[in-house]
Each structure stands twice: as structure tokens, then as C-alpha cells.
Design an enzyme around this catalytic site. Structure first.
Site, PDB file in Angstrom:
ATOM      1  N   ASP A   1       1.413   3.295  -5.009  1.00  0.00           N
ATOM      2  CA  ASP A   1       1.080   4.569  -4.958  1.00  0.00           C
ATOM      3  C   ASP A   1       0.433   4.907  -3.573  1.00  0.00           C
ATOM      4  O   ASP A   1       0.387   5.765  -2.740  1.00  0.00           O
ATOM      5  CB  ASP A   1       0.414   4.840  -6.014  1.00  0.00           C
ATOM      6  CG  ASP A   1       1.060   4.875  -7.462  1.00  0.00           C
ATOM      7  OD1 ASP A   1       2.352   4.523  -7.338  1.00  0.00           O
ATOM      8  OD2 ASP A   1       0.507   4.980  -8.477  1.00  0.00           O
ATOM      9  N   ALA A   2      -0.420   3.941  -3.109  1.00  0.00           N
ATOM     10  CA  ALA A   2      -1.236   4.311  -2.126  1.00  0.00           C
ATOM     11  C   ALA A   2      -0.199   4.361  -0.920  1.00  0.00           C
ATOM     12  O   ALA A   2      -0.574   5.202  -0.033  1.00  0.00           O
ATOM     13  CB  ALA A   2      -2.145   2.978  -1.671  1.00  0.00           C
TER      14      ALA A   2
ATOM     15  N   TYR B   1       2.953   5.324  -0.908  1.00  0.00           N
ATOM     16  CA  TYR B   1       3.422   6.492  -1.317  1.00  0.00           C
ATOM     17  C   TYR B   1       2.608   7.740  -0.553  1.00  0.00           C
ATOM     18  O   TYR B   1       3.239   8.867  -0.021  1.00  0.00           O
ATOM     19  CB  TYR B   1       3.902   6.777  -2.729  1.00  0.00           C
ATOM     20  CG  TYR B   1       4.593   7.831  -3.060  1.00  0.00           C
ATOM     21  CD1 TYR B   1       5.901   8.111  -2.849  1.00  0.00           C
ATOM     22  CD2 TYR B   1       3.754   9.057  -3.732  1.00  0.00           C
ATOM     23  CE1 TYR B   1       6.592   9.307  -3.190  1.00  0.00           C
ATOM     24  CE2 TYR B   1       4.464  10.148  -3.817  1.00  0.00           C
ATOM     25  CZ  TYR B   1       5.598  10.435  -3.929  1.00  0.00           C
ATOM     26  OH  TYR B   1       6.429  11.541  -4.101  1.00  0.00           O
TER      27      TYR B   1
ATOM     28  N   GLU C   1     -12.577  13.270 -14.806  1.00  0.00           N
ATOM     29  CA  GLU C   1     -11.941  12.468 -15.827  1.00  0.00           C
ATOM     30  C   GLU C   1     -11.137  11.334 -15.209  1.00  0.00           C
ATOM     31  O   GLU C   1     -10.571  11.730 -14.188  1.00  0.00           O
ATOM     32  CB  GLU C   1     -11.034  13.262 -16.975  1.00  0.00           C
ATOM     33  CG  GLU C   1     -10.205  14.010 -16.234  1.00  0.00           C
ATOM     34  CD  GLU C   1      -9.413  15.109 -17.067  1.00  0.00           C
ATOM     35  OE1 GLU C   1      -8.763  14.983 -18.145  1.00  0.00           O
ATOM     36  OE2 GLU C   1      -9.681  16.218 -16.541  1.00  0.00           O
TER      37      GLU C   1
ATOM     38  N   LYS D   1      -8.039   9.556 -14.214  1.00  0.00           N
ATOM     39  CA  LYS D   1      -6.625   9.855 -13.654  1.00  0.00           C
ATOM     40  C   LYS D   1      -5.869   8.597 -14.392  1.00  0.00           C
ATOM     41  O   LYS D   1      -5.774   7.404 -13.709  1.00  0.00           O
ATOM     42  CB  LYS D   1      -6.313   9.920 -12.312  1.00  0.00           C
ATOM     43  CG  LYS D   1      -4.958  10.478 -11.824  1.00  0.00           C
ATOM     44  CD  LYS D   1      -4.746  10.635 -10.505  1.00  0.00           C
ATOM     45  CE  LYS D   1      -3.426  11.344 -10.308  1.00  0.00           C
ATOM     46  NZ  LYS D   1      -2.319  10.573 -10.574  1.00  0.00           N
TER      47      LYS D   1
ATOM     48  N   ASP E   1      -2.910   6.328 -15.148  1.00  0.00           N
ATOM     49  CA  ASP E   1      -1.794   5.682 -14.391  1.00  0.00           C
ATOM     50  C   ASP E   1      -0.380   5.830 -15.456  1.00  0.00           C
ATOM     51  O   ASP E   1      -0.045   4.583 -15.886  1.00  0.00           O
ATOM     52  CB  ASP E   1      -1.868   4.435 -13.818  1.00  0.00           C
ATOM     53  CG  ASP E   1      -0.985   4.307 -12.889  1.00  0.00           C
ATOM     54  OD1 ASP E   1       0.012   5.113 -12.414  1.00  0.00           O
ATOM     55  OD2 ASP E   1      -0.972   3.053 -12.142  1.00  0.00           O
TER      56      ASP E   1
ATOM     57  N   TYR F   1      -4.643  16.161 -21.777  1.00  0.00           N
ATOM     58  CA  TYR F   1      -5.603  16.731 -20.869  1.00  0.00           C
ATOM     59  C   TYR F   1      -5.381  18.199 -20.353  1.00  0.00           C
ATOM     60  O   TYR F   1      -6.067  18.785 -19.427  1.00  0.00           O
ATOM     61  CB  TYR F   1      -5.869  15.873 -19.729  1.00  0.00           C
ATOM     62  CG  TYR F   1      -4.698  15.363 -19.043  1.00  0.00           C
ATOM     63  CD1 TYR F   1      -3.948  16.235 -18.182  1.00  0.00           C
ATOM     64  CD2 TYR F   1      -4.194  14.067 -19.108  1.00  0.00           C
ATOM     65  CE1 TYR F   1      -2.573  15.815 -17.538  1.00  0.00           C
ATOM     66  CE2 TYR F   1      -2.799  13.717 -18.360  1.00  0.00           C
ATOM     67  CZ  TYR F   1      -2.322  14.494 -17.827  1.00  0.00           C
ATOM     68  OH  TYR F   1      -1.071  14.166 -16.965  1.00  0.00           O
TER      69      TYR F   1
ATOM     70  N   LYS G   1     -11.545  19.085 -11.970  1.00  0.00           N
ATOM     71  CA  LYS G   1     -11.117  20.297 -12.332  1.00  0.00           C
ATOM     72  C   LYS G   1     -12.165  21.457 -12.317  1.00  0.00           C
ATOM     73  O   LYS G   1     -13.265  21.206 -13.063  1.00  0.00           O
ATOM     74  CB  LYS G   1     -10.333  20.320 -13.512  1.00  0.00           C
ATOM     75  CG  LYS G   1      -9.195  19.308 -13.667  1.00  0.00           C
ATOM     76  CD  LYS G   1      -8.585  19.096 -14.987  1.00  0.00           C
ATOM     77  CE  LYS G   1      -7.477  18.126 -15.018  1.00  0.00           C
ATOM     78  NZ  LYS G   1      -6.880  17.739 -16.398  1.00  0.00           N
TER      79      LYS G   1
ATOM     80  N   LYS H   1      -8.615   9.351  -5.396  1.00  0.00           N
ATOM     81  CA  LYS H   1      -8.134   8.107  -5.567  1.00  0.00           C
ATOM     82  C   LYS H   1      -8.942   7.202  -5.362  1.00  0.00           C
ATOM     83  O   LYS H   1      -9.893   7.023  -4.438  1.00  0.00           O
ATOM     84  CB  LYS H   1      -6.894   8.095  -4.784  1.00  0.00           C
ATOM     85  CG  LYS H   1      -5.724   8.925  -5.001  1.00  0.00           C
ATOM     86  CD  LYS H   1      -5.206   8.641  -6.389  1.00  0.00           C
ATOM     87  CE  LYS H   1      -3.729   9.346  -6.538  1.00  0.00           C
ATOM     88  NZ  LYS H   1      -2.765   8.688  -5.828  1.00  0.00           N
TER      89      LYS H   1
ATOM     90  N   CYS I   1      10.092 -12.695  26.272  1.00  0.00           N
ATOM     91  CA  CYS I   1      10.701 -12.515  25.014  1.00  0.00           C
ATOM     92  C   CYS I   1      11.101 -13.596  24.393  1.00  0.00           C
ATOM     93  O   CYS I   1      11.487 -14.380  24.925  1.00  0.00           O
ATOM     94  CB  CYS I   1      11.852 -11.358  25.379  1.00  0.00           C
ATOM     95  SG  CYS I   1      12.835 -10.775  23.694  1.00  0.00           S
TER      96      CYS I   1
ATOM     97  N   CYS J   1      13.576 -14.104  22.821  1.00  0.00           N
ATOM     98  CA  CYS J   1      14.865 -14.499  22.521  1.00  0.00           C
ATOM     99  C   CYS J   1      15.243 -15.462  23.516  1.00  0.00           C
ATOM    100  O   CYS J   1      14.588 -15.924  24.549  1.00  0.00           O
ATOM    101  CB  CYS J   1      15.746 -13.196  23.126  1.00  0.00           C
ATOM    102  SG  CYS J   1      15.694 -12.768  24.747  1.00  0.00           S
TER     103      CYS J   1
ATOM    104  N   CYS K   1      10.556  -6.021  26.060  1.00  0.00           N
ATOM    105  CA  CYS K   1      11.291  -6.824  26.731  1.00  0.00           C
ATOM    106  C   CYS K   1      12.172  -6.165  27.510  1.00  0.00           C
ATOM    107  O   CYS K   1      12.664  -5.073  27.426  1.00  0.00           O
ATOM    108  CB  CYS K   1      12.113  -7.332  25.456  1.00  0.00           C
ATOM    109  SG  CYS K   1      13.426  -8.166  26.174  1.00  0.00           S
TER     110      CYS K   1
ATOM    111  N   CYS L   1      19.436  -8.768  26.105  1.00  0.00           N
ATOM    112  CA  CYS L   1      18.556  -9.266  25.083  1.00  0.00           C
ATOM    113  C   CYS L   1      19.093  -9.422  23.653  1.00  0.00           C
ATOM    114  O   CYS L   1      19.340  -8.194  23.249  1.00  0.00           O
ATOM    115  CB  CYS L   1      17.057  -8.608  24.981  1.00  0.00           C
ATOM    116  SG  CYS L   1      16.242  -9.247  23.382  1.00  0.00           S
TER     117      CYS L   1
HETATM  118  S1  IVH Z   1      -4.330  17.501 -14.570  1.00  0.00           S
HETATM  119  C1  IVH Z   1      -1.672  20.907 -12.344  1.00  0.00           C
HETATM  120  N1  IVH Z   1      -5.645  15.330 -15.555  1.00  0.00           N
HETATM  121  O1  IVH Z   1      -1.499  12.902 -12.393  1.00  0.00           O
HETATM  122  C2  IVH Z   1      -2.051  19.627 -12.714  1.00  0.00           C
HETATM  123  N2  IVH Z   1      -3.438  14.854 -14.246  1.00  0.00           N
HETATM  124  O2  IVH Z   1      -0.776  13.672  -9.720  1.00  0.00           O
HETATM  125  C3  IVH Z   1      -2.277  18.931 -13.974  1.00  0.00           C
HETATM  126  N3  IVH Z   1      -2.358  12.512 -14.403  1.00  0.00           N
HETATM  127  O3  IVH Z   1       1.252  15.002 -12.973  1.00  0.00           O
HETATM  128  C4  IVH Z   1      -2.631  17.621 -14.185  1.00  0.00           C
HETATM  129  N4  IVH Z   1      -4.166  11.793 -15.382  1.00  0.00           N
HETATM  130  O4  IVH Z   1       0.823  13.033 -14.704  1.00  0.00           O
HETATM  131  C5  IVH Z   1      -4.415  15.797 -14.820  1.00  0.00           C
HETATM  132  N5  IVH Z   1      -6.583  13.453 -16.361  1.00  0.00           N
HETATM  133  C6  IVH Z   1      -5.481  14.006 -15.689  1.00  0.00           C
HETATM  134  C7  IVH Z   1      -4.450  12.896 -15.219  1.00  0.00           C
HETATM  135  C8  IVH Z   1      -3.353  13.502 -14.525  1.00  0.00           C
HETATM  136  C9  IVH Z   1      -3.052  11.531 -14.928  1.00  0.00           C
HETATM  137  C10 IVH Z   1      -1.253  12.632 -13.725  1.00  0.00           C
HETATM  138  C11 IVH Z   1      -0.383  13.564 -14.250  1.00  0.00           C
HETATM  139  C12 IVH Z   1       0.267  14.565 -13.105  1.00  0.00           C
HETATM  140  C13 IVH Z   1      -0.320  13.686 -11.891  1.00  0.00           C
HETATM  141  C14 IVH Z   1      -0.852  14.604 -10.765  1.00  0.00           C
END
Ligand code: IVH
Length: 708
Positions: free
Chosen positions: A48-49, A51, A131, A133, A135, A242, A306, A330, A424, A426, A448, A454
């Protein structure tokens, strides 16, 4: 790792528009590919990092070069277009994504941004929730009269897959809500698998001699998307609620209150959620969750903040793919220690020399790392590493793993300082040279000097030639290029050799490819067929495949469109190589093409070796004419007004889109208005447009007409 991702080390503000454009093309494709792997096959190749780093890079380039934002930009999409095995359901309210914060400062900025947007008094209170996140993968559950009607995956954010039967097998998902929920209530949350359940499932798989899974997230995703719901039923999936989508009434006016309502309706909500009134307390909670992370039963990858007040959320709205009122903080990149076994020199297509660290394989954040980039000699010196050292590797911010430093106490007596080679690696051992950069100083990039002589560079050229966005020949990838390049029986040393391969094989009575190690009749024939298929090639791919410096995909396309045919392009290229000023000017007039590109085209075609190479290659091929650009889009010069609420794009984005199509977005309707795009709730502007007899379309029609 190295062949899956590309180093993107040049600071964004140092990129030329050309480079930026090319990189955006590459990033769009690369991110789309990773989206497909992640969402479609549940088999990501990068963390993910990494990405996130790709997306951040993309965004940063777009911010520096707003004119270059592409129609297919990843910043305009959320996730992957759903696979087709399940019925598709369109989300009434899109399922969006979250913006990321990577540092405390990012969080400070987020809160400041929110305050600024809302024009809050410096002393005014602003409550923000925090809260974990989770995975997992997000799911939208629609309840009507308290009954589960359908469960839909996120898909591309607009349309997802109907996985109702599967969702019903998950214990945490009530089929009937408790209490007295509103008539229509869409609950959103995360499907996940606990670490323990994941480990047990893998033990069972192993005992049964079946393939084991990579991580809980992918397993959860794969389990939910089983066509046979009874398979899902056997998988221990869980669900945290959530958020919500379409609702006929809101049971509360705060985020905290809504989550309490979700709990009252019978859902599991996360006990680590809290509400805070300052950045300091938010960060404190972040660190608290971070310390709990390892002890939690499930994987989390950050903390989501949020804005608590729902009326604030509404005012803040969305920026393209994510809400302005929320952000995901993150957790930092994972690090690990391992031994530096060797430093190898990699020679790139243009001869650029990059030292690569070969590491004792180590798992960092769930992925095995064996190589890390060392960038250049200066970096090795700065780090002070020696071969044999214990080094710290990190995978994050950057795409390729990085070495952060070494552990002095662990340095073995025989640790070898690394000496940067002067030649080089090579067989030709051509000298490595340093170029002067624009200011005349020595550049850190070493090259090179061997060029065509080469073999390393030639191999890299060939790899580029067959790469996905160039000739894209199935069964002829990097590994096979290595094989054939060094092969004595059936060598491929130039691009043209690829297209004579079958003929040469047929002419050779002994040692046919089908009898060679790694090949059989079927695979040899398949390769010949795949090559045959590419004998006809679009002009832009041909130009791109040559690997001329500074001629990336975007430039190749521009050149192809401008010249139309291979002959016309080649003539022009040869003329600039001969110093023809008129042709140079003509090329210079093309969009996004400037001195650097023309110089490299000229340099490439001045080289007799290249002229030969290109001639023999072209003789083997049928190069398709390029599509000439439509002179105008249907929107050129038009004035468009967007009104009402737009669901698939933000107002800013709508405006940008119009401008890209050559139209002007205006805020008010007048006789000069050509088109009105009206969403739900449109009022006076819509009325005026109707009075003036101006054409009015809805958002879907807008996307249809713009071909999105
Ligand atoms: S709120 C409008 N809360 O993270 C966005 N998302 O990168 C509403 N996720 O698609 C998402 N834990 O799949 C929210 N506590 C959490 C979450 C959470 C995991 C995921 C979710 C979302 C993605 C966003």
C-alpha cells in the site's frame, strides 16, 4: 521488485512538461494495473505504501502541471472497474476514497484547511473523530424497511458488484436491523478477516495441500467475491460499520452519533473511535492506536479523522475522489534490518549507471525485499555503507526500497568498502563518464560511453522495445530478451532479429527452439505467433519503441499524429539530423515538443548504426498510419454552465473537464451559453436556460458525450 516499479527520483519541480506528461501517462497505466491486481485479482504486487507513493507522485505532478491532467488520470477514479461475474449495481451515492496524511504536519494542515474552508473563528471549536483504518474491503449494504436489500462492493466507486448472497453469510451483517431505522438506510463499512482466522485458514489450506493466502485483506476480498456463497460462508469474515450512503433520514447530526446509531441497529462499530477537539489530542489518539496496533485482532493501516459535525461535512464536500472533511493518517513505512551482500551496477537503456544493493532477503511490511536502490556513488558515500554491513531498509514514500543506513556495531571486520567502477561492467569495459548538467557542473549521473557497442545498453534497448507499451510481445519479456541476446543458436541482438526469428529457426535443421530448454512445440509456436501478431504495429508504438531519449509515449503519439506515416516521420527525423532548420521549426511547433526532444531525435538519426537498425526493422514491419487528430472536439469554443449537484465529479473537476475539451465553464446562464449540465436540485439557472431555449443535459449525458 525492480522490474515491477520504476524509480521516480527526479523532483517534480525539475521535470520538463514533456517528462511530466510522459510520467503521467506511465503512472496512469501503472496505477491502473495495480488497481486491477488489487481489486480485480486480489493479488497486489506492491505494498500500500508503494501504491500510495505512486498516487502521490501522480497528484504532485498534476498539481505542478495542471494542464497535463489526463482524462484517464488515476486522480479521477476510485479503484478498479468491477469484474463481470457478479451483477453490477450502481451506487446511488458514490463510494469514495480518502486522502492520505503521512506526517503530523499533514494532519495540522488538514485541520487548518478545514478551518479555513469553513471560515471558523480561531477560537471556535471543531470536533474531529479518530478511528482505526481497517485494512479490509469496503461494502455498501442497502436496507429498506430495516431489511437487507443488497450488498455491493465498492468497484470503481460508481458501480460495484452485487454480493448480497455472500454478505448474508457474514455474522456481523444483520439481515434485519434492530430498533427503528429510517425507511432507506445504506450502511457502509469494512469487511475483514482477523489475523488469527487468517492463520488458521492458511493452516487448513496447507494441510489440504492447497495454496496459502498472502494476507488477511486479500483473503477477505477473495472470500467475499466467491461465486458460490457457501464458500464465503466457510470463511470467517467480519464487518465494522463506519459510514453510510443514501439515507431517507439521518438519525443524528454528528459522525459519533451516526456511528452510535449504527451500533443500535445491530452493527459492530470500532471501540477505538473517539472524538477530539484539537490537533494535539487527535495525534495523541493516533499514537495510542499505533501502540495498540500489534495487539489488535485485525490489521489496520492508519487512523481516519473525520469532521464530526455533519453540517460541516456537507459544506466541506468533496474534491474529485475524496471528501474534504476526512483524511487517513497512514502509519509510517515499515523498516527492517538485513545484510548488504553486494552492490551491483545496473546499466540502463541510455547507459545510465545505477548501483543496486543486493540484500539478504527480508520481509518488510509483508513483502520480501531483496534489492534496494543506491541511486549513485554520492549516495553510497553519504550512507557510508560497506559490503557485509547490516543495513536498515525502508519501503515507503518511495517506490523502490531504500537503504537508510547501517549499524556500526554490527560491522564485520572484513566489511568491504565499495569502489565505484571506472568502466562499464559489460565485456567491453567502456569508460563510465559523468555528464555536465545544465549549470556546467558534473552531474551525479554516470553513463556508460559504449552506446551500441555496450551489450548491456543494447539489451536494455531490446527490453524497452518489447515492453508493454511498445511492441508488447507475449512470451518475449525481459527474461527471454536476456536468453536470446546471449544465445548463439538463435540470437536476438537487434529489434529486427525478433521478426526473423521464426524464419531463422525454420532454416536451422538442428537445435530448433522447440527442442530447447524451457521450450516445447506449443510454446515455440506461440512465441512465433505472438511475434507475427506484432508485425503490424501502430506508428506511435513504433516511434516509442525505438527508445529515443526524451521520446516517451506522449511525445511518440504527438509525433505520430503530426506526421501520420512512418515515411513522413523518418524523413523529418533524418532532415533534423542533417540540420534542416525548416523541419526543426516545424517539429518545434508541435505541442509539447521542444529543443531537448528534437536534439535527441536528431542525435538518434545522425548515428549510422541507428539508421541501419531502423531501416532493417521497418523493412520487416507494416507500420500503421496514425489517426489524424480530430481538429476540434464537439465542445471547442462552447460556453458551458454546470448547475445543481453533481454526483460523479466535483464542480472544480467539471470546470477542468470542460476546459480540457476546449470549452469555457461559466458560472451564469446568458444568451451566450451553449449548454447547461444540470444535476438534481438545479434552480434558477436551469429555469433561465429553459427560457432562453438553451440545451440542457444531465450529468450522465455529459459523460456520454465527453466519452468518459
Ligand atoms: S471512511 C468517504 N473509515 O479506507 C470515505 N474508511 O481509503 C468514507 N476504510 O474505501 C470512508 N477503515 O474501504 C472510512 N474507519 C474507516 C475506514 C475506512 C477503512 C477504508 C474504506 C475506504 C478506504 C479509503
Amino acid at each position: 521488485m525492480t522490474d515491477k516499479t520504476h524509480p521516480r527520483t527526479k523532483p517534480v519541480d525539475k521535470l520538463s512538461p514533456q517528462e511530466a506528461g510522459d510520467e503521467l501517462v506511465a503512472l496512469a497505466a501503472e496505477i491502473a494495473r495495480h488497481d486491477a491486481l488489487y481489486y480485480g485479482n486480489d493479488a497486489p504486487e506492491i505494498t500500500d505504501a508503494e501504491y500510495d507513493a505512486l498516487r502521490r507522485r501522480n497528484l504532485s505532478i498534476e498539481q505542478h502541471f495542471p494542464d497535463l491532467v489526463r482524462e484517464d488520470s488515476p486522480s479521477k477514479r476510485v479503484g478498479y472497474v468491477p469484474a463481470s461475474k457478479f451483477a453490477k449495481i450502481r451506487h446511488r451515492i458514490p463510494m469514495l476514497s480518502l486522502d492520505n496524511a503521512f506526517s503530523d504536519e499533514d494532519v495540522v494542515d488538514f485541520v487548518a484547511r478545514v478551518r479555513r474552508f469553513l471560515r471558523l473563528d480561531p477560537v471556535a471549536e471543531l470536533a474531529i473523530t479518530a478511528e482505526p483504518k481497517i485494512d479490509g474491503l469496503s461494502l455498501s449494504l442497502r436496507y429498506e424497511s430495516g431489511e437487507l436489500v443488497h450488498a455491493v462492493t465498492r468497484g470503481d466507486g460508481t458501480t460495484g458488484e452485487n454480493v448480497t448472497a455472500n454478505a448474508k453469510t457474514i455474522g456481523d451483517i444483520p439481515v434485519k436491523l434492530k430498533g427503528s431505522p429510517p425507511e432507506v438506510f445504506e450502511v457502509r463499512g469494512e469487511v475483514y478477516m482477523t489475523k488469527e482466522d487468517f492463520a488458521e485458514l492458511n493452516e487448513r489450506q496447507e494441510a489440504a495441500g492447497k495454496q496459502t493466502y498472502v494476507n488477511p485483506r486479500n483473503t477477505a476480498a477473495g472470500s467475499l467475491r466467491q461465486l458460490d456463497a457457501s464458500v464465503t460462508a466457510e470463511r470467517p469474515l467480519k464487518f465494522f460499520a463506519y459510514a453510510w450512503g443514501e439515507v431517507s433520514a439521518l438519525p443524528s447530526d454528528t459522525q459519533m452519533g451516526m456511528v452510535a446509531a449504527l451500533k443500535a441497529y445491530g452493527f459492530q462499530t470500532n471501540p477505538l473511535m473517539g472524538v477530539f477537539d484539537s490537533v494535539e489530542t487527535l495525534l495523541e489518539h493516533y499514537h495510542h492506536i499505533e501502540t495498540e496496533r500489534g495487539a489488535l485482532a485485525y490489521d489496520i493501516d492508519g487512523v481516519v479523522y473525520k469532521v464530526d459535525d455533519l453540517s460541516y461535512q456537507e459544506r466541506l464536500g468533496y474534491v474529485s475522489r475524496s471528501p474534504r472533511w476526512a483524511i487517513a493518517h497512514k502509519f509510517p513505512a515499515e523498516k527492517a534490518m538485513t545484510t548488504l551482500n553486494a552492490i551491483d551496477i545496473q546499466v540502463g537503456r541510455t547507459g545510465a549507471i545505477t548501483p543496486v544493493a543486493r540484500l539478504e532477503p527480508v520481509t518488510v511490511g509483508g513483502v520480501v525485499v531483496e534489492n534496494a536502490t543506491l541511486h549513485n556513488a554520492e549516495e553510497i558515500e553519504r550512507l557510508g555503507v560497506r559490503i557485509g554491513d547490516t543495513v536498515t531498509v525502508q519501503r515507503a514514500g518511495d517506490v523502490i526500497p531504500q537503504i537508510l543506513g547501517f549499524v556500526p556495531e554490527k560491522r564485520p571486520d572484513d566489511a568491504q568498502p565499495y569502489e565505484f567502477p571506472a568502466t562499464c561492467p559489460c565485456p567491453l569495459q567502456t569508460p563510465i563518464v559523468r555528464e555536465a548538467n545544465v549549470s556546467g557542473a558534473e552531474s551525479v549521473v554516470r553513463r556508460c560511453s559504449g552506446e551500441f557497442a555496450c551489450p548491456y545498453q543494447r539489451k536494455e534497448h531490446l527490453k524497452h522495445f518489447v515492453s508493454r507499451r511498445a511492441f508488447d510481445i507475449e512470451g518475449l519479456g525481459e527474461k527471454q530478451v536476456e536468453f536470446f541476446f546471449d544465445d548463439e543458436m538463435l540470437p536476438i541482438r537487434t529489434p529486427a532479429d525478433i521478426f526473423t526469428l521464426a524464419k531463422r529457426d525454420a532454416a536451422n535443421p538442428l537445435q530448433k527452439l522447440k527442442n530447447r530448454e524451457g521450450y516445447g512445440e506449443v510454446s515455440a509456436n506461440k512465441l512465433f505467433e505472438a511475434i507475427e501478431e506484432r508485425r503490424t504495429i501502430p506508428l506511435e508504438r513504433m516511434i516509442y519503441a525505438l527508445g529515443i531519449r526524451h521520446v516517451g509515449e506522449a511525445t511518440a503519439k504527438t509525433l505520430a499524429r503530426a506526421y501520420g506515416t512512418w515515411d513522413a516521420f523518418e524523413q523529418a527525423a533524418l532532415k533534423v539530423a542533417d540540420g534542416d532548420e525548416d523541419t526543426r521549426e516545424e517539429m518545434d511547433a508541435l505541442e509539447d515538443i521542444g529543443g531537448a526532444v528534437i536534439d535527441s531525435v536528431a542525435a538518434y538519426f545522425s548515428e549510422p548504426h541507428n539508421r541501419d537498425l531502423v531501416e532493417t526493422l521497418a523493412a520487416e514491419l507494416t507500420i500503421e498510419e496514425a489517426e489524424r487528430p480530430a481538429a476540434d472536439t464537439a465542445f471547442s469554443g462552447k460556453t458551458i454552465v454546470f448547475t445543481g449537484s453533481l454526483e460523479r465529479m466535483s464542480r472544480d473537476e467539471a470546470k477542468e473537464m470542460a476546459e480540457r475539451l476546449g470549452a469555457k465553464a461559466s458560472g451564469s446562464v446568458s444568451k451566450k451559453t451553449d449548454l447547461v449540465v444540470a444535476g438534481p436540485g438545479a434552480g434558477s439557472k436551469l429555469k433561465k436556460a429553459t427560457e432562453l431555449g438553451i440545451e440542457v443535459i444531465d450529468e450522465d449525458e455529459w459523460f456520454r458525450r465527453t466519452g468518459q
